[in-house]
Design an enzyme around this catalytic site. Structure first.
Site, short mmCIF file in Angstrom:
data_model
loop_
_atom_site.label_atom_id
_atom_site.label_comp_id
_atom_site.label_asym_id
_atom_site.label_seq_id
_atom_site.Cartn_x
_atom_site.Cartn_y
_atom_site.Cartn_z
N CYS A 1 1.87 4.49 -1.60
CA CYS A 1 2.50 3.35 -2.28
C CYS A 1 3.57 3.79 -3.29
CB CYS A 1 1.45 2.47 -2.94
SG CYS A 1 0.59 3.20 -4.35
N HIS B 1 -1.93 0.67 -7.70
CA HIS B 1 -1.12 0.32 -6.53
C HIS B 1 0.21 -0.27 -7.00
CE1 HIS B 1 -0.52 -0.43 -2.26
NE2 HIS B 1 0.02 -1.60 -2.59
N HIS C 1 5.33 -2.95 0.64
CA HIS C 1 4.49 -1.89 0.08
C HIS C 1 3.84 -1.09 1.21
CE1 HIS C 1 0.26 -3.90 0.23
NE2 HIS C 1 1.02 -4.46 1.13
#
Length: 357
Positions: free
Chosen positions: A272, A320, A332
């Site tokens: 990520c 994240h 993402h």
């Protein structure tokens, strides 16, 4: 008297035998119960499996970001140690040159008979030659003294450099140990998630993967997913605040469908924070490596201020990150097994947003 005694019964015959048999059967039943269904692992429903797997992936991603940070620190410590060792090597070469110079002076004195300069001067009868030699001897003596002092200082510097190299080697070893620990944690969490997913039937697994935006069995349909994401993405619904943000968004669109690989920063796979770092790097902006450092790399913006190119962060541990593209959507890299994709920012607990400079 002996004739009137009752015959002795064997302990395992008669009523005693029946009692023992009854107890044995009861004990066997109890043992079977404990060894069988009573100790069996509870069967989880698909919803329970999903909840546990999602939690494991969340924990794995948090460990991945710690791994990324430790990896960056390890690389920095190794680079610092290499620079120090290079400096020590240069200083050692200078030391050897200085020692060779001192050796040349000593050799010259030996060839001159080892006579002390003061005595040589005393034996000179020519006044002009005496003065010339005296001045030369003074200069040579001064240079020799300076050379010896220089060698001494070089030895002190090299000893200091070697001691510092030892400390930095210790720091590097500590970083490597931390790196290995975080790597083991990531692998443990991912393996546990896979074991849980293996409990699902093929149809249940396909349903789970579909809910995560993935196809059953890996990345086989990543190109189709990417095309669907591109067509569904709200491109142009909001304008990027500057050309750099527009370039970062364009890069993220180009990464759609590429696989998630923990620790990866592109160009063929990403985690990520690796994706957001690469996206902004394409725009000429250097972001830190991890989610918990990227959140401080720019101006904080509220959810109502979000614009394309902003970094959006999730979970209380800032574990994240995605790249906002407008319309409540982001691009993402979700997790292993799920390629880079478009997703609503509401699918995870929102923790904050940053606009890189």
């Amino acid at each position: 008297m002996a004739a009137h005694r009752k015959p002795k019964q064997h302990p395992l015959t008669g009523p005693a035998a029946r009692t023992a048999a009854t107890l044995a059967l009861a004990g066997a039943a109890t043992t079977t119960a404990f060894n069988g269904t009573a100790l069996a692992e509870p069967v989880l429903t698909p919803a329970q499996v999903k909840a546990k797997v999602d939690k494991l992936y969340e924990e794995a991603e948090a460990a991945t970001e710690k791994y990324n940070g430790a990896k960056e620190q390890t690389a920095s410590a190794r680079s610092s140690l290499d620079e120090l060792r290079d400096e020590a090597t240069r200083r050692t070469e200078l030391l050897n040159t200085s020692r060779n110079a001192l050796g040349s002076i000593a050799t010259a004195q030996y060839r001159a008979g080892g006579i002390d300069p003061a005595l040589q001067l005393a034996l000179t009868s020519d006044p002009d030659e005496y003065l010339e030699r005296a001045a030369l001897a003074e200069r040579v003596g001064t240079r020799q003294a300076d050379a010896i002092a220089g060698v001494h200082q070089q030895l002190v510097d090299i000893a200091r450099l070697r001691a510092e190299a030892g400390r930095r080697m210790g720091a590097l070893t500590a970083r490597q140990t931390e790196l290995a620990r975080h790597k083991a944690t990531v692998q443990e969490k991912l393996s546990a998630a896979e074991r849980l997913l293996d409990q699902l039937t093929a149809a249940q697994r396909a349903s789970y993967d579909s809910s995560q935006g993935t196809s059953y069995g890996g990345y086989g349909d990543a190109a189709t997913d990417a095309r669907a994401d591109r067509s569904a993405a709200p491109r142009g619904s909001l304008q990027a605040p500057n050309p750099r943000a527009a370039q970062a968004v364009a890069f993220a669109y180009g990464a759609l469908g590429k696989p998630y690989v923990w620790g990866a920063t592109g160009p063929d796979s990403f985690d990520c924070s690796g994706l957001t770092q690469a996206a902004w790097r394409s725009a000429g902006v250097s972001l830190p490596r991890t989610t918990y450092t990227q959140i401080n790399a720019g101006r904080r913006v509220s959810r109502s201020e979000l614009a394309p190119g902003d970094l959006v962060f999730f979970y209380s541990g800032i574990s994240h990150v995605g790249l906002y593209i407008g319309g409540g959507q982001m691009i993402h890299a979700p997790r292993p097994g799920a390629p880079v994709r478009v997703a609503p920012i509401d699918e995870m607990p929102f923790a904050g947003a940053t606009r890189p400079a």
